[in-house]
Design a protein around this motif. Structure first.
Motif, PDB file in Angstrom:
ATOM      1  N   PRO A  44      69.726  44.588  36.711  1.00 23.64           N
ATOM      2  CA  PRO A  44      70.852  44.865  35.814  1.00 23.64           C
ATOM      3  C   PRO A  44      70.708  46.272  35.227  1.00 23.64           C
ATOM      4  CG  PRO A  44      70.035  42.664  35.427  1.00 23.64           C
ATOM      5  CD  PRO A  44      69.065  43.325  36.373  1.00 23.64           C
ATOM      6  N   GLY A  45      71.780  47.028  35.267  1.00 26.02           N
ATOM      7  CA  GLY A  45      71.740  48.411  34.816  1.00 26.02           C
ATOM      8  C   GLY A  45      71.628  49.389  35.966  1.00 26.02           C
ATOM      9  N   GLY A  46      71.438  48.878  37.184  1.00 22.75           N
ATOM     10  CA  GLY A  46      71.452  49.728  38.364  1.00 22.75           C
ATOM     11  C   GLY A  46      70.121  50.290  38.801  1.00 22.75           C
ATOM     12  N   ARG A  47      69.019  49.892  38.199  1.00 22.40           N
ATOM     13  CA  ARG A  47      67.718  50.415  38.607  1.00 22.40           C
ATOM     14  C   ARG A  47      67.256  49.718  39.886  1.00 22.40           C
ATOM     15  NH1 ARG A  47      61.914  50.158  36.169  1.00 22.40           N
ATOM     16  NH2 ARG A  47      61.104  52.132  36.938  1.00 22.40           N
ATOM     17  N   CYS A  48      66.781  50.526  40.847  1.00 19.10           N
ATOM     18  CA  CYS A  48      66.303  50.011  42.127  1.00 19.10           C
ATOM     19  C   CYS A  48      64.896  50.535  42.375  1.00 19.10           C
ATOM     20  CB  CYS A  48      67.192  50.483  43.275  1.00 19.10           C
ATOM     21  SG  CYS A  48      68.924  50.090  43.083  1.00 19.10           S
ATOM     22  N   LEU A  49      63.962  49.648  42.587  1.00 15.67           N
ATOM     23  CA  LEU A  49      62.597  50.029  42.915  1.00 15.67           C
ATOM     24  C   LEU A  49      62.380  49.758  44.394  1.00 15.67           C
ATOM     25  CD1 LEU A  49      60.777  48.550  39.792  1.00 15.67           C
ATOM     26  CD2 LEU A  49      61.448  50.922  40.198  1.00 15.67           C
ATOM     27  N   VAL A  50      62.435  50.812  45.197  1.00 15.51           N
ATOM     28  CA  VAL A  50      62.319  50.653  46.641  1.00 15.51           C
ATOM     29  C   VAL A  50      61.961  51.999  47.257  1.00 15.51           C
ATOM     30  CG1 VAL A  50      64.782  51.058  47.051  1.00 15.51           C
ATOM     31  CG2 VAL A  50      63.482  49.719  48.682  1.00 15.51           C
ATOM     32  N   THR A  51      61.157  51.968  48.304  1.00 14.27           N
ATOM     33  CA  THR A  51      60.775  53.203  48.986  1.00 14.27           C
ATOM     34  C   THR A  51      61.689  53.465  50.175  1.00 14.27           C
ATOM     35  OG1 THR A  51      59.246  52.093  50.490  1.00 14.27           O
ATOM     36  CG2 THR A  51      58.348  52.838  48.361  1.00 14.27           C
ATOM     37  N   HIS A  52      61.670  54.699  50.638  1.00 15.39           N
ATOM     38  CA  HIS A  52      62.453  55.055  51.824  1.00 15.39           C
ATOM     39  C   HIS A  52      62.015  54.214  53.024  1.00 15.39           C
ATOM     40  CE1 HIS A  52      63.738  59.330  50.416  1.00 15.39           C
ATOM     41  NE2 HIS A  52      63.670  58.499  49.417  1.00 15.39           N
ATOM     42  N   GLY A  53      60.711  54.018  53.138  1.00 15.11           N
ATOM     43  CA  GLY A  53      60.179  53.232  54.245  1.00 15.11           C
ATOM     44  C   GLY A  53      60.667  51.798  54.223  1.00 15.11           C
ATOM     45  N   ARG A  77      76.656  61.904  43.254  1.00 13.37           N
ATOM     46  CA  ARG A  77      76.386  61.353  41.916  1.00 13.37           C
ATOM     47  C   ARG A  77      76.526  59.831  41.872  1.00 13.37           C
ATOM     48  NH1 ARG A  77      78.445  66.410  41.358  1.00 13.37           N
ATOM     49  NH2 ARG A  77      77.617  67.743  39.736  1.00 13.37           N
ATOM     50  N   MET A  78      76.312  59.194  43.009  1.00 18.29           N
ATOM     51  CA  MET A  78      76.361  57.740  43.065  1.00 18.29           C
ATOM     52  C   MET A  78      74.986  57.136  42.808  1.00 18.29           C
ATOM     53  SD  MET A  78      78.944  57.265  46.235  1.00 18.29           S
ATOM     54  CE  MET A  78      79.887  55.863  45.675  1.00 18.29           C
ATOM     55  N   VAL A  79      73.942  57.911  43.091  1.00 17.80           N
ATOM     56  CA  VAL A  79      72.552  57.477  42.914  1.00 17.80           C
ATOM     57  C   VAL A  79      71.784  58.629  42.286  1.00 17.80           C
ATOM     58  CG1 VAL A  79      70.448  56.784  44.127  1.00 17.80           C
ATOM     59  CG2 VAL A  79      72.653  55.950  44.926  1.00 17.80           C
ATOM     60  N   TRP A  80      70.891  58.303  41.361  1.00 17.18           N
ATOM     61  CA  TRP A  80      70.010  59.310  40.759  1.00 17.18           C
ATOM     62  C   TRP A  80      68.580  58.909  41.037  1.00 17.18           C
ATOM     63  CZ3 TRP A  80      73.283  57.530  36.313  1.00 17.18           C
ATOM     64  CH2 TRP A  80      74.497  58.230  36.266  1.00 17.18           C
ATOM     65  N   ARG A  88      68.416  55.011  40.409  1.00 23.15           N
ATOM     66  CA  ARG A  88      69.373  54.354  39.524  1.00 23.15           C
ATOM     67  C   ARG A  88      70.769  54.597  40.066  1.00 23.15           C
ATOM     68  NH1 ARG A  88      68.955  51.730  35.032  1.00 23.15           N
ATOM     69  NH2 ARG A  88      66.897  52.581  34.619  1.00 23.15           N
ATOM     70  N   LEU A  89      71.508  53.516  40.197  1.00 29.96           N
ATOM     71  CA  LEU A  89      72.904  53.607  40.623  1.00 29.96           C
ATOM     72  C   LEU A  89      73.746  54.072  39.441  1.00 29.96           C
ATOM     73  CD1 LEU A  89      73.012  50.239  42.545  1.00 29.96           C
ATOM     74  CD2 LEU A  89      73.276  52.495  43.580  1.00 29.96           C
ATOM     75  N   SER A  90      74.791  54.816  39.732  1.00 28.01           N
ATOM     76  CA  SER A  90      75.714  55.246  38.687  1.00 28.01           C
ATOM     77  C   SER A  90      76.298  54.015  38.001  1.00 28.01           C
ATOM     78  CB  SER A  90      76.841  56.068  39.309  1.00 28.01           C
ATOM     79  OG  SER A  90      77.881  56.241  38.375  1.00 28.01           O
ATOM     80  N   PRO A  91      76.498  54.081  36.682  1.00 28.10           N
ATOM     81  CA  PRO A  91      77.124  52.943  35.991  1.00 28.10           C
ATOM     82  C   PRO A  91      78.512  52.597  36.525  1.00 28.10           C
ATOM     83  CG  PRO A  91      76.157  54.448  34.402  1.00 28.10           C
ATOM     84  CD  PRO A  91      76.067  55.112  35.745  1.00 28.10           C
ATOM     85  N   LEU A  92      79.134  53.538  37.227  1.00 31.03           N
ATOM     86  CA  LEU A  92      80.451  53.255  37.783  1.00 31.03           C
ATOM     87  C   LEU A  92      80.397  52.220  38.905  1.00 31.03           C
ATOM     88  CD1 LEU A  92      81.726  56.915  37.740  1.00 31.03           C
ATOM     89  CD2 LEU A  92      82.683  55.029  36.414  1.00 31.03           C
TER      90      LEU A  92
END
Length: 158
Positions: A44-53, A77-80, A88-92
């Protein structure tokens, strides 16, 4: 013997799911599945914990394609990127516990971080152009002949 098991229900995440409406023209094809993947694994809030691999393995694409996709999602500006393996995904487009939480996060956004802006496509293209210019500048800098080393002994004799 009885073992107490704590039941934990998955946390409900509310989102408007309008991410694909705002994707700019010219995004690499891998950006779409990467964005959908992040939407599916966000907190919730758009945070993603993941590696490129991890993304590459789960989507069946190469790691460089994931890297390029994330670069373009950042340009749009969709992902930071927050750190190694943290995005983190944009709140939009991010999911929140309630619509009110999402609205609060959207209101707090800086105008430059919005992708529902009238000149969104132009800003995306300018980000790409800026990145390409910087890449060419660094490549040219690497190609320059290095200056000869300083002869400290000769300087001391002067």
């Amino acid at each position: 013997m009885t073992i107490a098991v704590e039941h934990s229900a998955p946390e409900y995440v509310w989102t408007a799911n309008n991410a694909l409406v705002f994707t700019p023209r010219g995004m690499p094809p891998a950006a779409y599945p990467v964005l959908l993947h992040l939407l599916g694994r966000q907190e919730p809030g758009g945070r993603c914990l993941v590696t490129h691999g991890t993304i590459a393995g789960e989507l069946g694409i190469t790691r460089p394609k994931v890297t390029r996709a994330l670069q373009h999602l950042t340009f749009a500006r969709m992902v930071w990127k927050e750190g190694n393996g943290a995005y983190r995904l944009s709140p939009l487009v991010a999911g929140f516990r309630t619509p009110a939480e999402q609205l609060q996060a959207i209101v707090a956004l800086d105008d430059d971080d919005r992708f529902d802006h009238p000149d969104f496509q132009e800003r995306y293209e300018e980000q790409i152009a800026r990145y390409e210019r910087e890449k060419r500048r660094r490549a040219a800098q690497r190609q320059r002949t290095p200056e000869p080393p300083i002869d400290l002994a000769a300087r001391r004799r002067q």
